[in-house]
Design a protein around this motif. Structure first.
Motif, PDB file in Angstrom:
ATOM      1  N   LEU A   1     -24.702  10.234 -46.652  1.00 39.70           N
ATOM      2  CA  LEU A   1     -24.515  11.505 -45.968  1.00 39.70           C
ATOM      3  C   LEU A   1     -25.568  12.513 -46.409  1.00 39.70           C
ATOM      4  O   LEU A   1     -26.105  13.271 -45.586  1.00 39.70           O
ATOM      5  N   GLY A   2     -25.879  12.516 -47.707  1.00 37.90           N
ATOM      6  CA  GLY A   2     -26.911  13.417 -48.207  1.00 37.90           C
ATOM      7  C   GLY A   2     -28.253  13.136 -47.559  1.00 37.90           C
ATOM      8  O   GLY A   2     -28.952  14.048 -47.112  1.00 37.90           O
ATOM      9  N   GLY A   3     -28.621  11.858 -47.499  1.00 41.10           N
ATOM     10  CA  GLY A   3     -29.889  11.482 -46.894  1.00 41.10           C
ATOM     11  C   GLY A   3     -29.938  11.775 -45.410  1.00 41.10           C
ATOM     12  O   GLY A   3     -30.944  12.270 -44.890  1.00 41.10           O
ATOM     13  N   PHE A   4     -28.858  11.481 -44.718  1.00 38.57           N
ATOM     14  CA  PHE A   4     -28.791  11.708 -43.274  1.00 38.57           C
ATOM     15  C   PHE A   4     -28.992  13.187 -42.955  1.00 38.57           C
ATOM     16  O   PHE A   4     -29.824  13.554 -42.120  1.00 38.57           O
ATOM     17  N   HIS A   5     -28.248  14.036 -43.646  1.00 40.83           N
ATOM     18  CA  HIS A   5     -28.281  15.455 -43.300  1.00 40.83           C
ATOM     19  C   HIS A   5     -29.549  16.156 -43.765  1.00 40.83           C
ATOM     20  O   HIS A   5     -30.031  17.073 -43.095  1.00 40.83           O
TER      21      HIS A   5
ATOM     22  N   GLY B   1     -22.535  21.375 -37.507  1.00 46.53           N
ATOM     23  CA  GLY B   1     -22.737  21.414 -38.945  1.00 46.53           C
ATOM     24  C   GLY B   1     -23.509  20.222 -39.479  1.00 46.53           C
ATOM     25  O   GLY B   1     -23.712  19.220 -38.792  1.00 46.53           O
ATOM     26  N   GLY B   2     -23.926  20.345 -40.718  1.00 46.22           N
ATOM     27  CA  GLY B   2     -24.649  19.279 -41.407  1.00 46.22           C
ATOM     28  C   GLY B   2     -24.121  19.123 -42.812  1.00 46.22           C
ATOM     29  O   GLY B   2     -22.925  18.902 -43.021  1.00 46.22           O
ATOM     30  N   GLY B   3     -24.993  19.287 -43.802  1.00 44.85           N
ATOM     31  CA  GLY B   3     -24.602  19.097 -45.195  1.00 44.85           C
ATOM     32  C   GLY B   3     -23.514  20.043 -45.662  1.00 44.85           C
ATOM     33  O   GLY B   3     -22.592  19.644 -46.379  1.00 44.85           O
TER      34      GLY B   3
ATOM     35  N   GLU C   1     -17.813  14.518 -37.094  1.00 43.52           N
ATOM     36  CA  GLU C   1     -18.335  15.471 -36.101  1.00 43.52           C
ATOM     37  C   GLU C   1     -19.785  15.862 -36.409  1.00 43.52           C
ATOM     38  O   GLU C   1     -20.526  16.272 -35.513  1.00 43.52           O
ATOM     39  N   THR C   2     -20.176  15.765 -37.673  1.00 44.78           N
ATOM     40  CA  THR C   2     -21.524  16.193 -38.071  1.00 44.78           C
ATOM     41  C   THR C   2     -22.583  15.115 -37.853  1.00 44.78           C
ATOM     42  O   THR C   2     -23.777  15.395 -37.966  1.00 44.78           O
ATOM     43  N   MET C   3     -22.148  13.894 -37.542  1.00 45.17           N
ATOM     44  CA  MET C   3     -23.083  12.774 -37.459  1.00 45.17           C
ATOM     45  C   MET C   3     -23.697  12.655 -36.067  1.00 45.17           C
ATOM     46  O   MET C   3     -23.310  11.821 -35.256  1.00 45.17           O
TER      47      MET C   3
END
Length: 453
Positions: free
Chosen positions: A147-151, A254-256, A273-275
């Motif tokens: 999740l950290g890398g994605f955002h 939203g993101g991170g 929802e953030t993906m």
């Protein structure tokens, strides 16, 4: 745990033996080694730190100044660096001052406090604008590397897109503490590469190191992802906003920040929802429609939320922004908005990762058509005037849209820390200003000395 930092502090007030014993015990809390080996490590750290302290008695003033740093006597947390509020903005402007003191040329410099920096290069008879941006992983996503890398990858690409550039490359700088599982490296990289694959922008370079080398115990992950973009037209920088322009905003999920809020409140269904990469899809739609040269400015609603972005645009450009609260709320993902309201978190004070577009009225209509055609919700939320202030219209009444000292508290620990401005904020600002000026002088002295060699 920073064991070098521990020794530097502890050795000022305690005898070496007690510091060594205390450090040995701390090392044993993290590492599965015998006490003798832990004692050797503790002794080595203490000896190294003691050696560095001898610089204070070195006869060469220049060397002492080179190794020591100008102290502000203001801590990061005290002035809110990284918390996307008034204190954070102040420190970032001082960093921009240091950059500006180099007198090197750039089309958009950090002084503009824009989403990305831009350099202009002439290639034959054509001008090429190269945009760069870098973002750090959200500090609370260390335990959730994918999740950290994605955002963070998405954030860096967004910063390039909002400057009107087509992203062409991603870079990754990854640091994992000494006791971290190597699997975190792979999970983080996979998150970055998921975004890379979704938007067809390659990850081309990077660096992987340990946080603090042997000096930091634990498994904390810190990293940054950079992006590079190019365009043949001037960037859609904030300074181009004009009176009479229309302000548009896309739907934000939203993101991170929102991911962190959801995870640490146990509201895991919001994470999904953030993906998405709708932000980048919207930027691409505007570009593919040939509208970027006509758009005056774009930004992402991130740093301190709309409060922070609107205030920064007004303060750095001199124009005013008037936005409507009800229109903004309609463009925040319903599940995200429900979570924020349930947790009493100001939706205007956190990063919702919307795309905000400022354009002349006729161009705004074309932008809405293009973005809607990419299946991304977009609507008008306000307009640009010449007041030089950011204003919010809520329930028919006008109020100043100003950033808090820190962005809206979105975790329990942030609520404990609070977001009120410290009573000594002006004193802290003066100390920080003096430290920045000292850093500029040090840089000038070193440059002069190197040139004279």
């Amino acid at each position: 745990m920073d064991i070098e930092g521990f020794v530097r502090q502890a050795i000022k007030q305690n005898d070496e033996k007690s510091v060594e014993t205390s450090l040995r015990d701390k090392i044993l809390e993290y590492k599965n080694i015998n006490p003798e080996q832990a004692s050797k490590m503790a002794f080595a750290v203490i000896e190294e730190v003691k050696n560095t302290l001898t610089i204070e008695s070195h006869p060469d003033d220049f060397l002492r100044d080179l190794i020591n740093y100008p102290k502000a006597d203001v801590k990061m947390g005290e002035i809110g660096v990284g918390s996307r509020g008034e204190g954070d903005f102040f420190v970032h402007r001082r960093i921009a001052d240091i950059v500006s003191s180099t007198h090197t040329n750039a089309f958009i410099t950090p002084e503009a406090q824009d989403d990305g920096g831009v350099v202009k290069k002439s290639v034959g008879s054509n001008d090429i604008y190269v945009t760069t941006a870098v973002d750090g992983i959200h500090s609370r996503l260390s335990e959730y590397p994918f999740l950290g890398g994605f955002h963070v990858a998405r954030a860096s690409l967004r910063d390039v897109c909002v400057m009107g550039a087509d992203p062409v490359a991603i870079l990754s700088d990854l640091h994992l503490a000494d006791d971290g599982d190597v699997g975190k490296l792979f999970d983080f990289t996979a998150g970055v590469c998921a975004v890379s694959e979704l938007v067809n922008v390659p990850l081309v370079a990077g660096s992987t190191l340990r946080v603090g080398g042997d000096m930091v115990l634990g498994d904390r992950l810190v990293s940054a992802v950079g992006a590079v973009g190019v365009s043949e037209h001037p960037p859609t920088a904030r300074k181009r906003a004009e009176k009479g322009d229309v302000i548009l905003m896309t739907e934000g999920s939203g993101g991170g920040t929102i991911t962190t809020t959801a995870i640490y409140h146990g509201m895991f269904d919001v994470v999904d929802e953030t993906m998405d990469v709708s932000f980048i899809k919207a930027s691409e739609a505007i570009s593919n429609a040939g509208l970027l040269p006509e758009v005056h400015a774009m930004t992402d609603v991130t740093n301190g939320g709309l409060r922070g972005d609107a205030h920064e645009i007004a303060s750095t450009t001199g124009v005013g922004l008037t936005v409507f609260d009800d229109k903004i709320r309609e463009l925040i993902n319903p599940k995200v908005l429900e979570m924020l309201e349930k947790l009493d978190i100001d939706p205007l004070g956190v990063s919702v990762d919307s795309l905000m577009i400022i354009a002349p009225e006729d161009i705004a209509e074309e932008v809405k058509k293009a973005v809607s055609g990419a299946n991304v919700d977009i609507a008008e939320i306000g307009y640009v005037d010449d007041t030089g202030k950011a204003k919010l219209i809520r329930n028919g009444a006008e109020e100043a849209l100003t950033p808090l000292f820190r962005e809206a508290a979105y975790t329990k620990i942030k609520k404990v820390v609070g977001d009120t401005t410290p009573e000594d904020f002006e004193i802290m600002k003066e100390k920080v200003q003096n430290a920045a000026l000292a850093a500029i002088k040090k840089k000038d002295d070193v440059v002069k000395a190197v040139r004279e060699k």
